[in-house]
Design a protein around this motif. Sequence first.
Motif, PDB file in Angstrom:
ATOM      1  N   HIS A   1      -9.812  55.877  21.838  1.00 40.83           N
ATOM      2  CA  HIS A   1      -8.332  56.138  22.520  1.00 40.83           C
ATOM      3  C   HIS A   1      -7.991  55.474  21.537  1.00 40.83           C
TER       4      HIS A   1
ATOM      5  N   CYS B   1      -9.163  53.422  28.582  1.00 41.23           N
ATOM      6  CA  CYS B   1      -8.009  53.764  30.396  1.00 41.23           C
ATOM      7  C   CYS B   1      -8.273  52.861  31.487  1.00 41.23           C
TER       8      CYS B   1
ATOM      9  N   HIS C   1      -3.056  57.612  27.111  1.00 42.25           N
ATOM     10  CA  HIS C   1      -4.808  58.407  26.730  1.00 42.25           C
ATOM     11  C   HIS C   1      -4.431  59.102  25.513  1.00 42.25           C
TER      12      HIS C   1
ATOM     13  N   CYS D   1     -13.460  57.489  29.521  1.00 43.74           N
ATOM     14  CA  CYS D   1     -12.739  56.283  28.725  1.00 43.74           C
ATOM     15  C   CYS D   1     -12.479  55.004  28.890  1.00 43.74           C
TER      16      CYS D   1
HETATM   17 ZN    ZN Z   1      -8.429  56.692  26.489  1.00 40.17          ZN
END
Ligand code: ZN
Length: 114
Positions: free
Chosen positions: A98, A7, A46, A4
Amino acid sequence: MQECIFCKIVKKEIPAEIIYEDDNVLAFKDIQPAAPIHLLFIPKKHIPTFFDLQPEDDKIMGEVQRAAAVVAGDLGLAERGFRLVANCMKDAGQLVFHLHYHFLAGRELQWPPG
Ligand code: ZN
Ligand code: 5GP
């Protein structure tokens, strides 16, 4: 959530122009701005989409929205205002899974969006 991108920004593994940060919230400049001011406000946790929100996330999401108002004040937007918009899933054009709010400001924005 190794793959991600947001993230990775939270973990400072890839760079971003961070505008605001606290324990649960991060805001940074969108890499492809659609307005003179285009920020992304995200929970550090997340959460892929609104459909994944749990009751315990209510507080965090409130913090995300309030952070947007705080930053808007700091940017001198109290009078002109701003738009906070979130794309959820395919029809809305969500590309990064996300959860994030686009914070758009600095010009008159059209409504309805395309
Ligand atoms: Zn994420
Ligand atoms: P979505 O279509 O998912 O609502 O919006 C994703 C947004 O994230 C897009 O406006 C895109 O420009 C932005 N974005 C994608 N990758 C990156 C990145 O690596 N860094 C930053 N700062 N923004 C990104």
